[in-house]
Design a protein around this motif. Structure first.
Motif, PDB file in Angstrom:
ATOM      1  N   ALA A 135       7.317   6.072  -5.446  1.00 25.64           N
ATOM      2  CA  ALA A 135       6.006   5.709  -6.002  1.00 25.64           C
ATOM      3  C   ALA A 135       6.154   4.450  -6.857  1.00 25.64           C
ATOM      4  O   ALA A 135       7.245   4.174  -7.382  1.00 25.64           O
ATOM      5  CB  ALA A 135       5.470   6.857  -6.849  1.00 25.64           C
TER       6      ALA A 135
ATOM      7  N   GLU B  69       7.741  -1.531   2.847  1.00 32.06           N
ATOM      8  CA  GLU B  69       6.641  -0.655   3.254  1.00 32.06           C
ATOM      9  C   GLU B  69       7.196   0.564   4.003  1.00 32.06           C
ATOM     10  O   GLU B  69       8.152   0.455   4.752  1.00 32.06           O
ATOM     11  CB  GLU B  69       5.762  -1.497   4.194  1.00 32.06           C
ATOM     12  CG  GLU B  69       4.580  -0.831   4.793  1.00 32.06           C
ATOM     13  CD  GLU B  69       3.956  -1.732   5.878  1.00 32.06           C
ATOM     14  OE1 GLU B  69       4.375  -2.895   6.050  1.00 32.06           O
ATOM     15  OE2 GLU B  69       3.052  -1.244   6.561  1.00 32.06           O
TER      16      GLU B  69
ATOM     17  N   ASP C 233       0.831  -1.211   0.000  1.00 33.09           N
ATOM     18  CA  ASP C 233       0.000   0.000   0.000  1.00 33.09           C
ATOM     19  C   ASP C 233       0.862   1.257   0.000  1.00 33.09           C
ATOM     20  O   ASP C 233       1.753   1.393   0.821  1.00 33.09           O
ATOM     21  CB  ASP C 233      -0.852   0.029   1.280  1.00 33.09           C
ATOM     22  CG  ASP C 233      -2.255  -0.488   1.004  1.00 33.09           C
ATOM     23  OD1 ASP C 233      -2.570  -0.736  -0.177  1.00 33.09           O
ATOM     24  OD2 ASP C 233      -3.022  -0.627   1.985  1.00 33.09           O
ATOM     25  N   GLY C 234       0.592   2.160  -0.904  1.00 33.44           N
ATOM     26  CA  GLY C 234       1.264   3.463  -0.904  1.00 33.44           C
ATOM     27  C   GLY C 234       2.689   3.402  -1.416  1.00 33.44           C
ATOM     28  O   GLY C 234       3.103   2.417  -2.047  1.00 33.44           O
ATOM     29  N   ASP C 235       3.452   4.490  -1.158  1.00 28.12           N
ATOM     30  CA  ASP C 235       4.847   4.552  -1.587  1.00 28.12           C
ATOM     31  C   ASP C 235       5.684   3.550  -0.790  1.00 28.12           C
ATOM     32  O   ASP C 235       5.251   3.070   0.246  1.00 28.12           O
ATOM     33  CB  ASP C 235       5.396   5.961  -1.363  1.00 28.12           C
ATOM     34  CG  ASP C 235       4.751   6.978  -2.300  1.00 28.12           C
ATOM     35  OD1 ASP C 235       4.026   6.554  -3.222  1.00 28.12           O
ATOM     36  OD2 ASP C 235       4.977   8.184  -2.096  1.00 28.12           O
TER      37      ASP C 235
END
Ligand code: ADP
Ligand code: MG
Length: 241
Positions: free
Chosen positions: A79, A110, A53-55
């Motif tokens: 990203a 993460e 999830d996310g960068d």
């Protein structure tokens, strides 16, 4: 056991040092590590980044590069669409630093919230006289400049581990000084104990550092989910005899 597998990897390599490849060892002892994987191909880096999830954070993995950020070997906030280029760039930087460096790959990890968390260091040094000495301190200038650390001989009981988190001068920062949210001290105490168990089980490990172990806010942090709480070991290195 999974822990043995991790350690046998060092021997196969004919080296006595392990970096973030040792994350699995922490994992096996219940020390929380961020989601992630080590890849040796730029396309795989993208695939792992997409699963998170996310960068993400990307780090060079090489036994010849112990201080990754010193050579620009850590990229924070990457990203998904930049993961391919980031992989290539990390490998290039490592090659420029040391052309014959043994490069295992790149870890895709993460992101951990360092803004609201407190960076701590939990380590172990095997002393010829006293045996395994566990170390605790708060990250950054507290350990590096002020040498604000505390030691105990392993194995440590819960009460001793808790004392360690109280007796460093910077301890109030864990408990919400300066208008900050208190962080998960219980998680830190548990991590010290789990590391104590680990080094007790593996006498071959002569040195180990979790730097940083990020302690996250127990409440009032960014999110209200379980994931926003606890501790996260984002970096590790160890030396075996
Ligand atoms: P090294 O100590 O070898 O330079 P680290 O893995 O400790 O490499 O990364 C350097 C710094 O980058 C950390 O101290 C931390 O501030 C930041 N960092 C590393 N991993 C993460 C992560 N997963 N989330 C957020 N910040 C990170
Ligand atoms: Mg580090």
């Amino acid at each position: 056991e999974r822990a043995f597998e991790v350690l046998s990897r060092v021997e196969e390599r004919g080296d006595n040092r392990l970096g973030v490849e040792a994350m699995g060892l922490l994992d096996a002892y219940g020390i929380p590590t961020p989601q992630g994987d080590i890849v040796d191909d730029a396309s795989d880096a993208v695939a792992v980044a997409q699963d998170i999830d996310g960068d993400v954070v990307m780090k060079i993995v090489s036994p010849d590069i112990l201080h990754k950020s010193d050579i620009g070997g850590v990229k924070v906030g990457v990203a998904n669409e930049d993961a391919y280029d980031a992989y290539e760039d990390l490998v290039t930087r490592a090659r420029n630093y040391q052309p014959d460096a043994d490069i295992i790959g790149v870890q895709v990890q993460e992101m951990v919230d360092l803004e609201d968390g407190v960076e701590t260091i939990v380590g172990m040094n095997r002393d010829p006289q006293f045996g395994p000495l566990l170390m605790f301190g708060l990250g950054g200038i507290f350990v590096e400049v002020m040498e604000d650390t505390t030691f105990r001989v392993a194995p440590v009981a819960e009460s001793e581990a808790r004392e360690m988190t109280r007796e460093v001068k910077s301890a109030p920062l864990l408990r919400g000084a300066r208008g900050r949210d208190p962080v998960d001290v219980d998680g830190v105490v548990e991590t010290i104990q789990r590391l104590s168990q680990l080094v007790d089980d593996f006498p071959a490990i002569v040195e180990l550092d979790i730097n940083p172990l990020v302690a996250l806010p127990t409440d009032g942090g960014d999110g209200e989910t379980e994931d926003d709480r606890g501790v996260a070991a984002v970096d590790v290195r160890l030396t075996v005899d």
